[in-house]
Design an enzyme around this catalytic site. Structure first.
Site, short mmCIF file in Angstrom:
data_model
loop_
_atom_site.label_atom_id
_atom_site.label_comp_id
_atom_site.label_asym_id
_atom_site.label_seq_id
_atom_site.Cartn_x
_atom_site.Cartn_y
_atom_site.Cartn_z
N LYS A 1 3.32 62.47 -7.44
CA LYS A 1 2.83 61.65 -8.55
C LYS A 1 1.37 61.99 -8.87
O LYS A 1 0.97 62.01 -10.05
CB LYS A 1 2.98 60.16 -8.22
CG LYS A 1 4.44 59.72 -8.04
CD LYS A 1 5.29 60.00 -9.26
CE LYS A 1 6.68 59.41 -9.15
NZ LYS A 1 7.52 59.67 -10.33
N THR B 1 14.88 47.50 -9.93
CA THR B 1 15.89 48.50 -10.27
C THR B 1 17.06 48.26 -9.31
O THR B 1 16.90 47.49 -8.35
CB THR B 1 15.34 49.93 -10.07
OG1 THR B 1 14.96 50.05 -8.69
CG2 THR B 1 14.15 50.22 -10.95
N TYR C 1 5.87 61.84 -1.65
CA TYR C 1 6.10 61.14 -2.92
C TYR C 1 4.77 60.91 -3.66
O TYR C 1 4.64 61.21 -4.84
CB TYR C 1 6.81 59.82 -2.65
CG TYR C 1 7.10 59.01 -3.89
CD1 TYR C 1 8.14 59.36 -4.73
CD2 TYR C 1 6.33 57.89 -4.21
CE1 TYR C 1 8.41 58.62 -5.88
CE2 TYR C 1 6.59 57.15 -5.34
CZ TYR C 1 7.63 57.50 -6.18
OH TYR C 1 7.89 56.78 -7.30
#
Lengths: 73, 249
Positions: free
Chosen positions: B156, B186, B152
Site C-alpha cells: 500500500k 466486508t 501488506y
C-alpha cells in the site's frame, strides 16, 4: 502434504513435525505464528482457515484433517 | 464510435463491488476480477448492466496484463477514462515467514498489476490518451504499522508512492489520488465480527465505528467528479477517526 509439513516445521523452527505434536506446545507458537500458518495454507491449498478454526485444532494431525476437509468442500 | 469506460479492479466483491454499483448509475464500467461468478453478481447489482463489460482476469499474471487489456479495448472499441484499483490481497504473517515468494504474490496483485495497467493505458495505440483519472484503494496500513502486516503495508505504501509521482508526471491531463480506508464492513470482516473481543476493540479504536463499503464508494464518486478538480497527489484517509484516536486503551 509432505511439502506443507516441511513448511510447517520451518515456521515452527523445528527439524520435523509429527502428526501427534500439539501445536501450542511448540516454543514458537503464538498468535502471529498462527497467522503465518493460515497464510501458508491459503497460498498452498487455496483454503481459508480462520484464526478461530485454527485455535480449535489441537495437533498437527488435526490441522491436516481440517485442511483435507476444507479441500473436499 | 469509441466508448469511454471506468475500469474497476477487484469488482467481484466488497469495496470494489460497491464502487461498481454506485458508479454504474452514471458511467459505463469495465469490471475486472478473477472470480467470474462474483463479476456476474456485481453486474446484476449494477444499473444499466447491458452497457458494462466484464474482464475476467487474474491480476497475479502481471506479464499478460498488457496484451489482455489491449485486446478487450480493441475488441469492444472502448477506451478507459478512469481507473479505480480496488483489487488487493492481504497476507498477515511474521516477517521471518515473509519470504520472496510471499512478497511477489502480494506485490503482483496489490501493486505491480496497477502499475502495468496504467503503463498500458497511457499508450496512445491502446487507449488514445483517454485516461483522465486514477484512484488507488490503498489502506491506513500504508501509512501506519501493525503486527504481521509487513508485506501488506509495504504494497500500500508502494501504491501511494506511485500515486504521488504519477500525480506530478501526468498533470494536468490526469488526476491521481489514493483512498486510505480503515476497517470497513466486508464479507471477510463480518466473519471476524462474530468474535466479541474484536467487536469490543473496534468500539474503543473507531470513534465512528466501522465503515461501510458505500462510504468508500461515495469518496470515489467525488474524486471522479469535477467537484474535486483541484485535488491530485493526495492520500485521503477515511477511517471513522481511527488514526486520530490517541486515547489510552
Amino acid at each position: 502434504m509432505e511439502e506443507f509439513l516441511k513448511k510447517l516445521a520451518d515456521i515452527l523452527e523445528v527439524e520435523k513435525v509429527e502428526m501427534n505434536n500439539v501445536l501450542t506446545d511448540f516454543d514458537e507458537w503464538d498468535s502471529l505464528t498462527s497467522l503465518s500458518i493460515i497464510a501458508t495454507i491459503d497460498a498452498d491449498f487455496n483454503v481459508n482457515i480462520s484464526a478461530e478454526q485454527l485455535v480449535s485444532v489441537s495437533t498437527v494431525g488435526d490441522l491436516i484433517n481440517l485442511i483435507n476437509e476444507k479441500i473436499k468442500r | 464510435m469509441s466508448r469511454d469506460f471506468i475500469l474497476i479492479t477487484g469488482a467481484a466483491s466488497g469495496i470494489g463491488q460497491k464502487i461498481a454499483v454506485h458508479l454504474s448509475r452514471d458511467h459505463r464500467l469495465l469490471l475486472c476480477d478473477k472470480n467470474r461468478d462474483g463479476l456476474n453478481s456485481t453486474l446484476e447489482l449494477c444499473s444499466g448492466n447491458a452497457a458494462h463489460l466484464l474482464w475476467e482476469f487474474d491480476l497475479s499474471n502481471v506479464a499478460e496484463i498488457r496484451v489482455s487489456i489491449e485486446k478487450i479495448l480493441k475488441d469492444s472499441y472502448s477506451h478507459v477514462e478512469a481507473f479505480v484499483h480496488s483489487a488487493g490481497i492481504m497476507k498477515v504473517m511474521r516477517m521471518k515467514d515473509a519470504d520472496y515468494q510471499n512478497a511477489m504474490q502480494i506485490f503482483n496483485v496489490n501493486f505491480f498489476s496497477a502499475a502495468e495497467i496504467i503503463s498500458s493505458l497511457l499508450k496512445k495505440n491502446i487507449n488514445q490518451n483517454s485516461l483522465k483519472n486514477i484512484i488507488f484503494i490503498s489502506a491506513i496500513l500504508g501509512k501506519f504499522g501493525a503486527r504481521g502486516h509487513n508485506l501488506y503495508s509495504s504494497t500500500k505504501a508502494a501504491l501511494d508512492g506511485l500515486m504521488k509521482s504519477l500525480a506530478v508526471e501526468l498533470a494536468p491531463a490526469v488526476r491521481v489520488n489514493s483512498i486510505l480506508p480503515g476497517g470497513v464492513r466486508t464479507p471477510m470482516a463480518e466473519y471476524a465480527l462474530t468474535d466479541p473481543d474484536i467487536v469490543e476493540k473496534i468500539k474503543q479504536d473507531y470513534p465512528l465505528g466501522l465503515g461501510e463499503t458505500s462510504d468508500i464508494a461515495n469518496l470515489v464518486e467525488f474524486l471522479l467528479s469535477e467537484k474535486s478538480r483541484w485535488i491530485t497527489g493526495q492520500q485521503i484517509i477515511i477511517d471513522g477517526g481511527r488514526t486520530a484516536n490517541m486515547s489510552q486503551k
